[in-house]
Design a protein around this motif. Structure first.
Motif, PDB file in Angstrom:
ATOM      1  N   VAL A  84       0.834  -1.205   0.000  1.00 22.69           N
ATOM      2  CA  VAL A  84       0.000   0.000   0.000  1.00 22.69           C
ATOM      3  C   VAL A  84       0.871   1.259   0.000  1.00 22.69           C
ATOM      4  O   VAL A  84       1.737   1.430   0.869  1.00 22.69           O
ATOM      5  CB  VAL A  84      -0.959   0.017   1.201  1.00 22.69           C
ATOM      6  CG1 VAL A  84      -1.812   1.283   1.169  1.00 22.69           C
ATOM      7  CG2 VAL A  84      -1.851  -1.223   1.172  1.00 22.69           C
ATOM      8  N   ILE A  85       0.603   2.125  -0.980  1.00 23.85           N
ATOM      9  CA  ILE A  85       1.373   3.353  -1.156  1.00 23.85           C
ATOM     10  C   ILE A  85       0.463   4.552  -0.961  1.00 23.85           C
ATOM     11  O   ILE A  85      -0.612   4.641  -1.563  1.00 23.85           O
ATOM     12  CB  ILE A  85       1.999   3.403  -2.562  1.00 23.85           C
ATOM     13  CG1 ILE A  85       2.986   2.249  -2.742  1.00 23.85           C
ATOM     14  CG2 ILE A  85       2.696   4.750  -2.799  1.00 23.85           C
ATOM     15  CD1 ILE A  85       3.407   2.032  -4.169  1.00 23.85           C
ATOM     16  N   LEU A  86       0.903   5.455  -0.120  1.00 28.37           N
ATOM     17  CA  LEU A  86       0.194   6.712   0.090  1.00 28.37           C
ATOM     18  C   LEU A  86       0.975   7.810  -0.620  1.00 28.37           C
ATOM     19  O   LEU A  86       2.164   8.009  -0.338  1.00 28.37           O
ATOM     20  CB  LEU A  86       0.083   7.028   1.585  1.00 28.37           C
ATOM     21  CG  LEU A  86      -0.677   8.297   1.958  1.00 28.37           C
ATOM     22  CD1 LEU A  86      -2.163   8.141   1.677  1.00 28.37           C
ATOM     23  CD2 LEU A  86      -0.463   8.628   3.434  1.00 28.37           C
ATOM     24  N   VAL A  87       0.325   8.496  -1.534  1.00 30.29           N
ATOM     25  CA  VAL A  87       0.969   9.616  -2.223  1.00 30.29           C
ATOM     26  C   VAL A  87       0.837  10.841  -1.324  1.00 30.29           C
ATOM     27  O   VAL A  87      -0.260  11.321  -1.069  1.00 30.29           O
ATOM     28  CB  VAL A  87       0.307   9.869  -3.594  1.00 30.29           C
ATOM     29  CG1 VAL A  87       0.981  11.027  -4.305  1.00 30.29           C
ATOM     30  CG2 VAL A  87       0.370   8.608  -4.444  1.00 30.29           C
ATOM     31  N   ASP A  88       1.979  11.333  -0.840  1.00 28.71           N
ATOM     32  CA  ASP A  88       1.966  12.386   0.177  1.00 28.71           C
ATOM     33  C   ASP A  88       3.225  13.239   0.028  1.00 28.71           C
ATOM     34  O   ASP A  88       4.326  12.703  -0.149  1.00 28.71           O
ATOM     35  CB  ASP A  88       1.935  11.734   1.570  1.00 28.71           C
ATOM     36  CG  ASP A  88       1.660  12.725   2.684  1.00 28.71           C
ATOM     37  OD1 ASP A  88       2.420  13.694   2.802  1.00 28.71           O
ATOM     38  OD2 ASP A  88       0.695  12.514   3.437  1.00 28.71           O
ATOM     39  N   PRO A  89       3.100  14.579   0.116  1.00 24.62           N
ATOM     40  CA  PRO A  89       4.276  15.451  -0.007  1.00 24.62           C
ATOM     41  C   PRO A  89       5.356  15.169   1.024  1.00 24.62           C
ATOM     42  O   PRO A  89       6.519  15.507   0.824  1.00 24.62           O
ATOM     43  CB  PRO A  89       3.698  16.860   0.187  1.00 24.62           C
ATOM     44  CG  PRO A  89       2.271  16.739  -0.199  1.00 24.62           C
ATOM     45  CD  PRO A  89       1.860  15.364   0.227  1.00 24.62           C
ATOM     46  N   ALA A  90       4.986  14.544   2.140  1.00 27.04           N
ATOM     47  CA  ALA A  90       5.961  14.253   3.193  1.00 27.04           C
ATOM     48  C   ALA A  90       6.676  12.925   2.977  1.00 27.04           C
ATOM     49  O   ALA A  90       7.546  12.548   3.774  1.00 27.04           O
ATOM     50  CB  ALA A  90       5.265  14.231   4.554  1.00 27.04           C
ATOM     51  N   GLY A  91       6.348  12.212   1.906  1.00 26.34           N
ATOM     52  CA  GLY A  91       6.910  10.889   1.689  1.00 26.34           C
ATOM     53  C   GLY A  91       8.294  10.896   1.082  1.00 26.34           C
ATOM     54  O   GLY A  91       8.895  11.945   0.822  1.00 26.34           O
ATOM     55  N   GLU A  92       8.799   9.696   0.829  1.00 20.72           N
ATOM     56  CA  GLU A  92      10.083   9.491   0.162  1.00 20.72           C
ATOM     57  C   GLU A  92      10.006  10.072  -1.249  1.00 20.72           C
ATOM     58  O   GLU A  92       9.035   9.862  -1.970  1.00 20.72           O
ATOM     59  CB  GLU A  92      10.365   7.983   0.108  1.00 20.72           C
ATOM     60  CG  GLU A  92      11.531   7.558  -0.743  1.00 20.72           C
ATOM     61  CD  GLU A  92      11.623   6.046  -0.881  1.00 20.72           C
ATOM     62  OE1 GLU A  92      12.606   5.573  -1.457  1.00 20.72           O
ATOM     63  OE2 GLU A  92      10.695   5.343  -0.406  1.00 20.72           O
ATOM     64  N   THR A 124      -1.740   3.929   9.158  1.00 24.99           N
ATOM     65  CA  THR A 124      -1.497   2.594   9.730  1.00 24.99           C
ATOM     66  C   THR A 124      -1.729   1.500   8.693  1.00 24.99           C
ATOM     67  O   THR A 124      -1.304   0.359   8.885  1.00 24.99           O
ATOM     68  CB  THR A 124      -2.400   2.349  10.951  1.00 24.99           C
ATOM     69  OG1 THR A 124      -3.771   2.382  10.555  1.00 24.99           O
ATOM     70  CG2 THR A 124      -2.156   3.397  12.029  1.00 24.99           C
ATOM     71  N   LEU A 125      -2.392   1.843   7.600  1.00 21.24           N
ATOM     72  CA  LEU A 125      -2.619   0.890   6.512  1.00 21.24           C
ATOM     73  C   LEU A 125      -1.455   0.856   5.528  1.00 21.24           C
ATOM     74  O   LEU A 125      -1.353  -0.050   4.710  1.00 21.24           O
ATOM     75  CB  LEU A 125      -3.876   1.288   5.711  1.00 21.24           C
ATOM     76  CG  LEU A 125      -5.228   1.227   6.394  1.00 21.24           C
ATOM     77  CD1 LEU A 125      -6.272   1.923   5.513  1.00 21.24           C
ATOM     78  CD2 LEU A 125      -5.634  -0.216   6.651  1.00 21.24           C
ATOM     79  N   VAL A 126      -0.617   1.858   5.604  1.00 24.70           N
ATOM     80  CA  VAL A 126       0.331   2.164   4.532  1.00 24.70           C
ATOM     81  C   VAL A 126       1.688   1.496   4.739  1.00 24.70           C
ATOM     82  O   VAL A 126       2.220   1.461   5.852  1.00 24.70           O
ATOM     83  CB  VAL A 126       0.500   3.697   4.418  1.00 24.70           C
ATOM     84  CG1 VAL A 126       1.582   4.063   3.418  1.00 24.70           C
ATOM     85  CG2 VAL A 126      -0.823   4.337   4.040  1.00 24.70           C
ATOM     86  N   ASP A 127       2.258   0.976   3.638  1.00 22.00           N
ATOM     87  CA  ASP A 127       3.599   0.386   3.661  1.00 22.00           C
ATOM     88  C   ASP A 127       4.674   1.374   3.221  1.00 22.00           C
ATOM     89  O   ASP A 127       5.839   1.225   3.583  1.00 22.00           O
ATOM     90  CB  ASP A 127       3.646  -0.840   2.736  1.00 22.00           C
ATOM     91  CG  ASP A 127       2.685  -1.920   3.182  1.00 22.00           C
ATOM     92  OD1 ASP A 127       2.808  -2.372   4.338  1.00 22.00           O
ATOM     93  OD2 ASP A 127       1.791  -2.299   2.394  1.00 22.00           O
ATOM     94  N   GLN A 128       4.279   2.350   2.417  1.00 20.29           N
ATOM     95  CA  GLN A 128       5.262   3.290   1.879  1.00 20.29           C
ATOM     96  C   GLN A 128       4.581   4.597   1.507  1.00 20.29           C
ATOM     97  O   GLN A 128       3.507   4.597   0.904  1.00 20.29           O
ATOM     98  CB  GLN A 128       5.934   2.680   0.639  1.00 20.29           C
ATOM     99  CG  GLN A 128       7.096   3.466   0.076  1.00 20.29           C
ATOM    100  CD  GLN A 128       7.803   2.689  -1.032  1.00 20.29           C
ATOM    101  OE1 GLN A 128       7.374   1.603  -1.432  1.00 20.29           O
ATOM    102  NE2 GLN A 128       8.892   3.240  -1.509  1.00 20.29           N
ATOM    103  N   GLU A 129       5.210   5.722   1.869  1.00 15.43           N
ATOM    104  CA  GLU A 129       4.728   7.039   1.462  1.00 15.43           C
ATOM    105  C   GLU A 129       5.681   7.601   0.417  1.00 15.43           C
ATOM    106  O   GLU A 129       6.899   7.555   0.588  1.00 15.43           O
ATOM    107  CB  GLU A 129       4.653   7.986   2.666  1.00 15.43           C
ATOM    108  CG  GLU A 129       3.658   7.546   3.722  1.00 15.43           C
ATOM    109  CD  GLU A 129       3.669   8.478   4.928  1.00 15.43           C
ATOM    110  OE1 GLU A 129       3.624   9.706   4.725  1.00 15.43           O
ATOM    111  OE2 GLU A 129       3.724   7.967   6.061  1.00 15.43           O
ATOM    112  N   ILE A 130       5.113   8.141  -0.667  1.00 17.38           N
ATOM    113  CA  ILE A 130       5.936   8.637  -1.773  1.00 17.38           C
ATOM    114  C   ILE A 130       5.503  10.044  -2.166  1.00 17.38           C
ATOM    115  O   ILE A 130       4.312  10.349  -2.244  1.00 17.38           O
ATOM    116  CB  ILE A 130       5.836   7.700  -3.000  1.00 17.38           C
ATOM    117  CG1 ILE A 130       6.377   6.308  -2.655  1.00 17.38           C
ATOM    118  CG2 ILE A 130       6.595   8.276  -4.183  1.00 17.38           C
ATOM    119  CD1 ILE A 130       6.295   5.315  -3.790  1.00 17.38           C
TER     120      ILE A 130
END
Length: 253
Positions: A84-92, A124-130
């Motif tokens: 699960v990937i969350l697209v977020d400005p704070a991510g990698e 809490t669902l997310v494996d990676q933020e990008i």
């Protein structure tokens, strides 16, 4: 590979099903599905967002619709919710290496949000933020499409030439060298002679030097931590000398 996307605007992803990715879907290399998570709301108004606790501008995406949507996808896939990937400005920050790593997963699930942001509990669902970079867009749809496009190119059988993805800029840590096609002379602009003589070793060296030069001039940051071969080190010194000579010549003019 299977890719699931959770979005409030499924129609925005239609263009992604064209061209190379569309062909990957036709060849059954890629199973691509967009789910509107608004259908999982439990309030009469079908709201997926609400005010921020403690006050603040904008609206946050609620946890419940996202959790239920991910649960639904997991049930559809025999308990597999995917990476699960969350697209977020704070991510990698996304780059070519991240895309190649993502291409190794069999199942990716993207949470593509909108509005001011997310209820923190969604993470809490997310494996990676990008993140695509240091800027903010109105929604996660466009970044999600960019990440998918860059990732799918690495899947075997997607590109017509299997070497294309390996030869692209950034794949070896350098920008791609200049390339040419016919005619050899277009309005007085000629293809470099070295590319026309059939000497593969000279062509290889020319391409490497041009790639190093382009990277040195445009993206020197890419060279900071690079381990150079002796050949590359020699070429970098030649490039620096060439630049100094060109600069001195311009001053004389």
């Amino acid at each position: 590979m299977k890719i699931d996307v959770l979005s409030l605007f499924p129609e925005m992803f239609k263009p992604l099903e064209q061209s190379i990715i569309g062909k990957a879907i036709e060849k059954n290399i890629l199973d691509f599905k967009v789910t509107d998570f608004r259908q999982f709301t439990k309030n009469k108004q079908n709201h997926v967002d609400d005010l921020v606790y403690g006050g603040g501008a904008g609206m946050l995406l609620m946890a419940q619709p996202i959790f239920d949507a991910v649960d639904h996808l997991s049930q559809e896939n025999n308990g597999d919710k995917g990476h699960v990937i969350l697209v977020d400005p704070a991510g990698e920050v996304f780059n070519n290496k991240v895309a190649q790593k993502l291409s190794s997963y069999q199942h990716l699930t993207f949470i593509s949000g909108h509005y001011e942001g997310y209820d923190e509990r969604i993470k809490t669902l997310v494996d990676q933020e990008i993140s695509l970079g240091d800027y903010v867009l109105t929604g996660g749809e466009l970044p999600t499409m960019v990440i998918i496009d860059a990732t799918v190119r690495f899947l075997k059988g997607v590109l017509g030439n299997e070497d294309s993805a390996q030869d692209d800029s950034f794949q070896n840590g350098l920008l791609e060298e200049p390339q040419y096609t016919r005619p050899a002379d277009f309005r007085g602009l000629k293809v470099p002679d070295v590319l026309m003589n059939g000497d593969h070793e000279k062509i290889r060296k020319w391409r490497l030097k041009q790639s190093l030069k382009k990277t040195y001039l445009r993206r020197p940051d890419l060279l900071k931590n690079r381990k150079f071969s002796q050949e590359e080190s020699d070429m970098i010194e030649e490039i620096k000398d060439d630049i100094k000579l060109a600069s001195a010549s311009n001053k004389l003019l």
